[in-house]
Design an enzyme around this catalytic site. Structure first.
Site: not given
Ligand SMILES: NC(=O)CC[C@H](N)C(=O)O
Length: 309
Positions: A65, A193, A245, A263
């Site tokens: 991320s 992605y 997050y 992650v």
């Protein structure tokens, strides 16, 4: 004032490492499950070129991320700001990063921000180029420039592992396609992605990228403005409001710096006008942030009063 002592940084790492036992390595992407939960490393990159580090700094991590901040910067450099934010919002969600819940209740079905998976998929969709390879190379060149390393590449195993298993992200894509937020082939977008998320670097390089954001997009080595100042500011604001997050509020209170986690256990920090931080600690807390990495940032922030608030 900031930490310039390797010895002190090493002490912080030893202290923070104790938390790793309470975390868990992400294994929903099977290849990430192989990481050692006890690893912890940190690098701090200053604009004067000095770099202080501790832990196993040769180990590479995939950005996951963290790449969302970089793809957002690139897309904002390639397109009009209004066009980008016509398709993805600017608000935190309070939901887990991969949640689909808010998409269904929003009308139009526009993801709330670019730091959650749904929003990041829209941003990646907006990367320009003639095909997936061309678009990926454009992103990779930008990453190489930010990290100042022409050899940066992807971890093929992690990319494939996520591509083969990422049904939830596919579901987000189909939802977005149904609602005409994106209009490309879902497998192609997933290919791009998952490659984006699998770009790998060590924490020294990650700290350098953080430093570029900290310096409002300017590379102090070359004097080049790698990211326009207003775009670096947008990215840092998202890092504060959504970068960790649904733990972003608590993180802002306890630590108070723009940061983005992934992650894989990576955290990139950008202490405005001061330095960049790169951390790798794969044991995660229940929200998906590096548990020892957050502890390490807490120790640094308390000792050196890094909070910008
Ligand atoms: N939080 C993360 O780092 C998520 C990134 C990961 N590649 C995913 O889409 O699930």
């Amino acid at each position: 004032m900031a930490c310039r002592s390797k010895k002190e940084l090493k002490m912080f790492v030893e202290e923070a490492k104790k938390c790793a036992a309470f975390g868990k390595v992400a294994d929903y992407i099977p290849a990430l499950g192989k990481a050692n939960p006890n690893d912890l490393s940190i690098a701090i990159h200053y604009p004067d070129g000095e770099c202080v580090s501790a832990g196993d700094i040769d180990r590479k991590i995939t950005l996951q991320s963290i790449s969302k901040v970089i793809s957002l910067a690139l897309v904002l450099m390639e397109r009009e700001t209004d066009e980008v934010f016509g398709k993805v919002g600017m608000e935190p969600t309070g939901d887990p990063f991969n949640s689909i819940a808010k998409l269904e209740t929003m009308a139009p079905a526009k993801p709330l921000n670019p730091m959650i998976n749904a929003g990041a998929l829209v941003v990646t969709h907006l990367i320009q180029g003639s095909n997936v390879e061309d678009r990926f190379q454009r992103l990779l060149s930008f990453v190489k420039e930010l990290a100042n390393n022409p050899d940066i590449c992807i971890d093929e195993e992690v990319a494939k592992s996520e591509f083969d298993t990422s049904q939830l992200n596919r579901a987000l894509c189909y939802f977005l396609k149904q609602h005409r937020v994106i209009d490309e082939d879902v497998e192609e977008l997933m290919d791009l992605y998952t490659k984006q998320c699998a770009i790998e670097m060590n924490c020294l390089e990650l700290a350098r990228v953080g430093m570029i954001f900290a310096m409002n997009g300017r590379d102090p080595d070359s004097g080049k403005q790698l990211i326009p100042e207003h775009i670096a500011r947008i990215c840092k604001t998202f890092m504060v409001t959504c970068g960790m997050y649904n733990a972003s509020g608590e993180f802002a209170i306890k630590i108070g710096i723009p940061a983005k986690s992934g992650v894989s256990g990576g955290i990139m920090g950008a202490v405005p006008q001061k330095f960049g931080i790169g951390i790798f600690g794969p044991a995660l807390d229940e929200k998906g942030n590096s548990i020892a990495g957050i502890k390490l940032l807490e120790l640094l922030s308390e000792t050196y009063q890094l909070s910008m608030f």
